[in-house]
Write a protein that holds these residues in place. Structure first.
Motif, PDB file in Angstrom:
ATOM      1  N   PHE A 192       0.819  -1.217   0.000  1.00 42.56           N
ATOM      2  CA  PHE A 192       0.000   0.000   0.000  1.00 42.56           C
ATOM      3  C   PHE A 192       0.854   1.268   0.000  1.00 42.56           C
ATOM      4  CE2 PHE A 192      -2.692  -3.285   2.059  1.00 42.56           C
ATOM      5  CZ  PHE A 192      -3.635  -3.392   1.038  1.00 42.56           C
ATOM      6  N   ASN A 193       1.918   1.301   0.808  1.00 42.64           N
ATOM      7  CA  ASN A 193       2.806   2.467   0.804  1.00 42.64           C
ATOM      8  C   ASN A 193       3.907   2.373  -0.244  1.00 42.64           C
ATOM      9  OD1 ASN A 193       1.673   4.102   2.955  1.00 42.64           O
ATOM     10  ND2 ASN A 193       2.299   2.456   4.336  1.00 42.64           N
ATOM     11  N   LYS A 194       4.069   1.178  -0.831  1.00 48.12           N
ATOM     12  CA  LYS A 194       4.960   0.975  -1.982  1.00 48.12           C
ATOM     13  C   LYS A 194       6.361   1.534  -1.744  1.00 48.12           C
ATOM     14  CE  LYS A 194       1.000   1.378  -5.136  1.00 48.12           C
ATOM     15  NZ  LYS A 194       0.850  -0.035  -5.438  1.00 48.12           N
ATOM     16  N   ILE A 195       6.954   1.206  -0.591  1.00 41.11           N
ATOM     17  CA  ILE A 195       8.228   1.840  -0.239  1.00 41.11           C
ATOM     18  C   ILE A 195       9.367   1.438  -1.169  1.00 41.11           C
ATOM     19  CG2 ILE A 195       7.549   2.100   2.168  1.00 41.11           C
ATOM     20  CD1 ILE A 195       9.446  -0.204   2.849  1.00 41.11           C
ATOM     21  N   LEU A 196       9.252   0.302  -1.857  1.00 41.22           N
ATOM     22  CA  LEU A 196      10.320  -0.100  -2.775  1.00 41.22           C
ATOM     23  C   LEU A 196      10.165   0.529  -4.157  1.00 41.22           C
ATOM     24  CD1 LEU A 196      10.946  -3.889  -1.983  1.00 41.22           C
ATOM     25  CD2 LEU A 196      11.827  -1.834  -0.856  1.00 41.22           C
ATOM     26  N   GLU A 197       9.124   1.339  -4.336  1.00 39.49           N
ATOM     27  CA  GLU A 197       8.926   2.020  -5.612  1.00 39.49           C
ATOM     28  C   GLU A 197       9.304   3.492  -5.539  1.00 39.49           C
ATOM     29  OE1 GLU A 197       5.112   1.185  -7.482  1.00 39.49           O
ATOM     30  OE2 GLU A 197       4.829  -0.484  -6.078  1.00 39.49           O
ATOM     31  N   LEU A 198       9.766   3.938  -4.372  1.00 38.56           N
ATOM     32  CA  LEU A 198      10.052   5.353  -4.167  1.00 38.56           C
ATOM     33  C   LEU A 198      11.554   5.612  -4.166  1.00 38.56           C
ATOM     34  CD1 LEU A 198       7.538   5.909  -1.217  1.00 38.56           C
ATOM     35  CD2 LEU A 198       7.133   6.337  -3.653  1.00 38.56           C
ATOM     36  N   ASP A 199      11.934   6.861  -4.462  1.00 34.57           N
ATOM     37  CA  ASP A 199      13.319   7.340  -4.327  1.00 34.57           C
ATOM     38  C   ASP A 199      14.316   6.522  -5.130  1.00 34.57           C
ATOM     39  OD1 ASP A 199      12.441   9.293  -2.441  1.00 34.57           O
ATOM     40  OD2 ASP A 199      12.468   7.753  -0.883  1.00 34.57           O
ATOM     41  N   ASN A 200      13.898   6.074  -6.309  1.00 33.73           N
ATOM     42  CA  ASN A 200      14.788   5.343  -7.218  1.00 33.73           C
ATOM     43  C   ASN A 200      15.424   4.124  -6.540  1.00 33.73           C
ATOM     44  OD1 ASN A 200      14.492   7.176  -9.441  1.00 33.73           O
ATOM     45  ND2 ASN A 200      15.771   8.618  -8.306  1.00 33.73           N
ATOM     46  N   TYR A 201      14.621   3.415  -5.757  1.00 34.73           N
ATOM     47  CA  TYR A 201      15.140   2.215  -5.094  1.00 34.73           C
ATOM     48  C   TYR A 201      15.654   1.206  -6.113  1.00 34.73           C
ATOM     49  CZ  TYR A 201      15.296  -2.038  -2.256  1.00 34.73           C
ATOM     50  OH  TYR A 201      15.706  -3.196  -1.633  1.00 34.73           O
ATOM     51  N   GLY A 202      14.975   1.079  -7.234  1.00 30.69           N
ATOM     52  CA  GLY A 202      15.411   0.148  -8.273  1.00 30.69           C
ATOM     53  C   GLY A 202      14.795  -1.219  -8.107  1.00 30.69           C
ATOM     54  N   ILE A 203      15.533  -2.251  -8.505  1.00 31.92           N
ATOM     55  CA  ILE A 203      15.061  -3.635  -8.459  1.00 31.92           C
ATOM     56  C   ILE A 203      15.644  -4.307  -7.231  1.00 31.92           C
ATOM     57  CG2 ILE A 203      14.821  -5.779  -9.769  1.00 31.92           C
ATOM     58  CD1 ILE A 203      13.736  -3.285 -11.202  1.00 31.92           C
ATOM     59  N   ASP A 204      14.799  -4.910  -6.403  1.00 29.61           N
ATOM     60  CA  ASP A 204      15.289  -5.540  -5.189  1.00 29.61           C
ATOM     61  C   ASP A 204      16.183  -6.733  -5.520  1.00 29.61           C
ATOM     62  OD1 ASP A 204      14.785  -5.580  -2.109  1.00 29.61           O
ATOM     63  OD2 ASP A 204      14.655  -7.680  -2.729  1.00 29.61           O
ATOM     64  N   PRO A 205      17.355  -6.857  -4.852  1.00 24.97           N
ATOM     65  CA  PRO A 205      18.291  -7.932  -5.210  1.00 24.97           C
ATOM     66  C   PRO A 205      17.792  -9.333  -4.886  1.00 24.97           C
ATOM     67  CG  PRO A 205      19.113  -6.645  -3.357  1.00 24.97           C
ATOM     68  CD  PRO A 205      17.943  -5.908  -3.887  1.00 24.97           C
ATOM     69  N   TYR A 206      16.900  -9.476  -3.911  1.00 28.46           N
ATOM     70  CA  TYR A 206      16.343 -10.794  -3.615  1.00 28.46           C
ATOM     71  C   TYR A 206      15.020 -11.035  -4.350  1.00 28.46           C
ATOM     72  CZ  TYR A 206      19.347 -12.505   0.216  1.00 28.46           C
ATOM     73  OH  TYR A 206      20.389 -13.004   0.958  1.00 28.46           O
ATOM     74  N   GLN A 207      14.155 -10.031  -4.382  1.00 30.49           N
ATOM     75  CA  GLN A 207      12.790 -10.234  -4.860  1.00 30.49           C
ATOM     76  C   GLN A 207      12.523  -9.671  -6.257  1.00 30.49           C
ATOM     77  OE1 GLN A 207       9.795  -9.965  -1.476  1.00 30.49           O
ATOM     78  NE2 GLN A 207      11.459  -8.757  -0.606  1.00 30.49           N
ATOM     79  N   GLY A 208      13.504  -9.003  -6.811  1.00 37.14           N
ATOM     80  CA  GLY A 208      13.300  -8.442  -8.141  1.00 37.14           C
ATOM     81  C   GLY A 208      12.134  -7.469  -8.143  1.00 37.14           C
ATOM     82  N   CYS A 209      11.290  -7.584  -9.158  1.00 38.02           N
ATOM     83  CA  CYS A 209      10.102  -6.723  -9.235  1.00 38.02           C
ATOM     84  C   CYS A 209       8.831  -7.538  -9.028  1.00 38.02           C
ATOM     85  CB  CYS A 209      10.062  -5.996 -10.581  1.00 38.02           C
ATOM     86  SG  CYS A 209      10.344  -7.058 -11.998  1.00 38.02           S
ATOM     87  N   ILE A 210       8.962  -8.694  -8.350  1.00 37.16           N
ATOM     88  CA  ILE A 210       7.801  -9.560  -8.156  1.00 37.16           C
ATOM     89  C   ILE A 210       7.506  -9.762  -6.674  1.00 37.16           C
ATOM     90  CG2 ILE A 210       8.294 -10.721 -10.339  1.00 37.16           C
ATOM     91  CD1 ILE A 210       9.092 -13.205  -8.648  1.00 37.16           C
ATOM     92  N   GLN A 211       7.819  -8.756  -5.854  1.00 35.65           N
ATOM     93  CA  GLN A 211       7.577  -8.890  -4.429  1.00 35.65           C
ATOM     94  C   GLN A 211       6.109  -9.173  -4.123  1.00 35.65           C
ATOM     95  OE1 GLN A 211       7.461  -5.460  -1.843  1.00 35.65           O
ATOM     96  NE2 GLN A 211       8.868  -6.412  -0.405  1.00 35.65           N
ATOM     97  N   SER A 212       5.207  -8.692  -4.958  1.00 37.03           N
ATOM     98  CA  SER A 212       3.776  -8.877  -4.716  1.00 37.03           C
ATOM     99  C   SER A 212       3.402 -10.348  -4.586  1.00 37.03           C
ATOM    100  CB  SER A 212       2.965  -8.230  -5.844  1.00 37.03           C
ATOM    101  OG  SER A 212       3.351  -8.768  -7.109  1.00 37.03           O
ATOM    102  N   ILE A 213       4.027 -11.208  -5.375  1.00 39.98           N
ATOM    103  CA  ILE A 213       3.681 -12.636  -5.324  1.00 39.98           C
ATOM    104  C   ILE A 213       4.316 -13.298  -4.102  1.00 39.98           C
ATOM    105  CG2 ILE A 213       5.567 -13.621  -6.705  1.00 39.98           C
ATOM    106  CD1 ILE A 213       1.879 -14.475  -7.230  1.00 39.98           C
ATOM    107  N   TYR A 214       5.473 -12.800  -3.654  1.00 40.32           N
ATOM    108  CA  TYR A 214       6.062 -13.323  -2.419  1.00 40.32           C
ATOM    109  C   TYR A 214       5.187 -12.957  -1.211  1.00 40.32           C
ATOM    110  CZ  TYR A 214      10.450 -14.437  -4.853  1.00 40.32           C
ATOM    111  OH  TYR A 214      11.398 -14.967  -5.697  1.00 40.32           O
ATOM    112  N   LEU A 215       4.656 -11.736  -1.213  1.00 35.93           N
ATOM    113  CA  LEU A 215       3.758 -11.334  -0.134  1.00 35.93           C
ATOM    114  C   LEU A 215       2.517 -12.227  -0.105  1.00 35.93           C
ATOM    115  CD1 LEU A 215       3.974  -7.440  -0.498  1.00 35.93           C
ATOM    116  CD2 LEU A 215       4.986  -8.833   1.315  1.00 35.93           C
TER     117      LEU A 215
END
Length: 417
Positions: A192-215
């Motif tokens: 909801f707050n999408k903290i990994l989409e703010l401030d040019n965080y980029g692509i997460d090294p463990y979860q890539g851009c698919i964190q939604s499915i891990y959640l």
């Protein structure tokens, strides 16, 4: 030039010559191997390595991680060197107070590094002890949100929290007790707050851009824990020698099966409507986008298999599970040669448990060999052992094997990271 050479005068204050060589292996081999993000957002380097420049405990932790992968050492010497730098790092970090927020930051980073080392080494105990140290640190600090707020939601801080969340969801203990932190809190931060989409965080090294499915996988595992306890209690009633009120027991059964069906429908719909993060996908090249979308589809299938195997208690040999198995194995074949190979462990486990015949088991065995060749970490061997034990216990695939039971029988706590 490697960063450690450019900064060698700094690292010389913390590490001996062997430590400097191991640090080189961390930078050149470990960080690229375990990260599925582009170099620009590889926080194993951006956060951990940068922190090591000014912190001795972090330097020793990364040297230990590098020693585990140092090609100049035999297997015995790797572990000797690894443990030497872990002991040094532990002594330093445990002598550090948490009165200052930065000290808490360093301790959390160090514990997460030690989790990564132990998982790569195939450890089945100590990694979880360091995860519990992270839990205590967050509790003493005042929680995840306070930690993020106090560091003004810096990208480094977000990486540490995301790292913790990933290991929480991907733990065998989560199938036993549920996630350490509630999925409601994780969803507030990341969905909801999408903290990994703010401030040019980029692509997460463990979860890539698919964190939604891990959640969503975490939500499925928590649902399994709640319903499993209810099922055990119900089975206890059904197996009593004298039941004085059969109508009441049948009403309990009907109520339980109703909740099962409702949860399956709810979670199945969530899986169908779940989407990867488009903003993060747009930061990838066309080829990388295609691979990350394949990984997302693989975990969508993995979630479906979890849902039907563990909540609906569908037999692995059923046509439903076998259909998912064939689709998942096809995607694994396509991803095993990519830099996303480090993300295949959970799917390999669930596919392995769902293999019911010699043909599929031989195919999956070859996939484990390919993955281990590319992603040479001890954790893959442990998962492989669990899969092979499930085949021994379930010759024809006509019973539902709970992989947590196998871990418990082995005395193992396993991370799927």
């Amino acid at each position: 030039m490697p960063l450690y050479i450019n900064l060698s005068s700094t690292f010389n204050l913390f590490l001996d010559d062997n430590g400097l060589n191991h640090l080189d292996f961390f930078e050149s081999k470990v960080a690229p191997l375990i990260s599925i993000s582009p170099q620009s957002s590889n926080y194993f380097l951006k956060t951990f390595f940068t922190l090591a420049i000014t912190n001795e405990s972090i330097s020793n932790g990364l040297a230990a991680w590098g020693a585990l992968f140092d090609n100049n050492l035999n297997d015995t010497d790797k572990y000797v060197q690894m443990n030497k730098y872990i002991e040094r790092g532990n002594a330093l970090v445990e002598a550090t107070s948490t009165n200052d927020k930065f000290d808490s930051f360093v301790k959390l980073a160090y514990y997460l590094i030690l989790i990564g080392i132990q998982v790569c080494a195939g450890d089945t105990k100590h990694w979880h002890e360091y995860l519990q140290k992270c839990v205590k640190l967050f509790k003493d600090y005042g929680g995840l949100s306070k930690f993020l707020n106090d560091f003004t939601f810096s990208n480094d801080c977000k990486f540490l929290v995301s790292n913790f969340q990933f290991h929480d969801i991907m733990s065998s203990e989560t199938l036993k007790n549920g996630t350490i932190c509630s999925m409601t809190h994780y969803n507030d931060l990341f969905k909801f707050n999408k903290i990994l989409e703010l401030d040019n965080y980029g692509i997460d090294p463990y979860q890539g851009c698919i964190q939604s499915i891990y959640l969503l996988l975490g939500e499925i595992m928590n649902t399994y824990v709640a319903l499993k306890e209810e099922r055990i209690n119900l089975n206890h009633l059904l197996n009593e020698s004298h039941n004085s009120n059969p109508d009441a027991i049948n009403n309990l059964r009907l109520s339980y099966f109703k909740r099962i069906n409702e949860k399956i429908t709810e979670l199945d719909n969530k899986i169908d409507f779940c989407q990867p993060n488009q903003n993060q996908l747009n930061q990838l090249s066309y080829e990388d986008q295609a691979n990350h979308l394949k990984l997302f589809e693989l975990y969508r299938i993995t979630c479906k298999m979890y849902l039907f195997l563990y909540i609906k208690q569908t037999q692995p040999i059923s046509s439903e599970i076998q259909n998912y198995l064939i689709k998942a194995q096809t995607i694994i074949n396509e991803l095993v040669e990519t830099n996303l190979v480090s993300s295949l462990n959970m799917s390999l486990l669930i596919c392995g448990i769902s293999c019911c015949n010699t043909f599929d088991r031989q195919n999956l065995n070859s996939k484990f060999l390919k993955v281990y060749e590319k992603y040479h970490v001890g954790n893959v061997r442990r998962i492989w052992d669990v899969v092979k034990e499930s085949w021994s216990r379930n010759k024809n695939g006509n019973i539902c094997i709970d992989w947590l039971d196998i871990c418990n029988d082995f005395g193992w706590k396993i991370s799927m990271c």
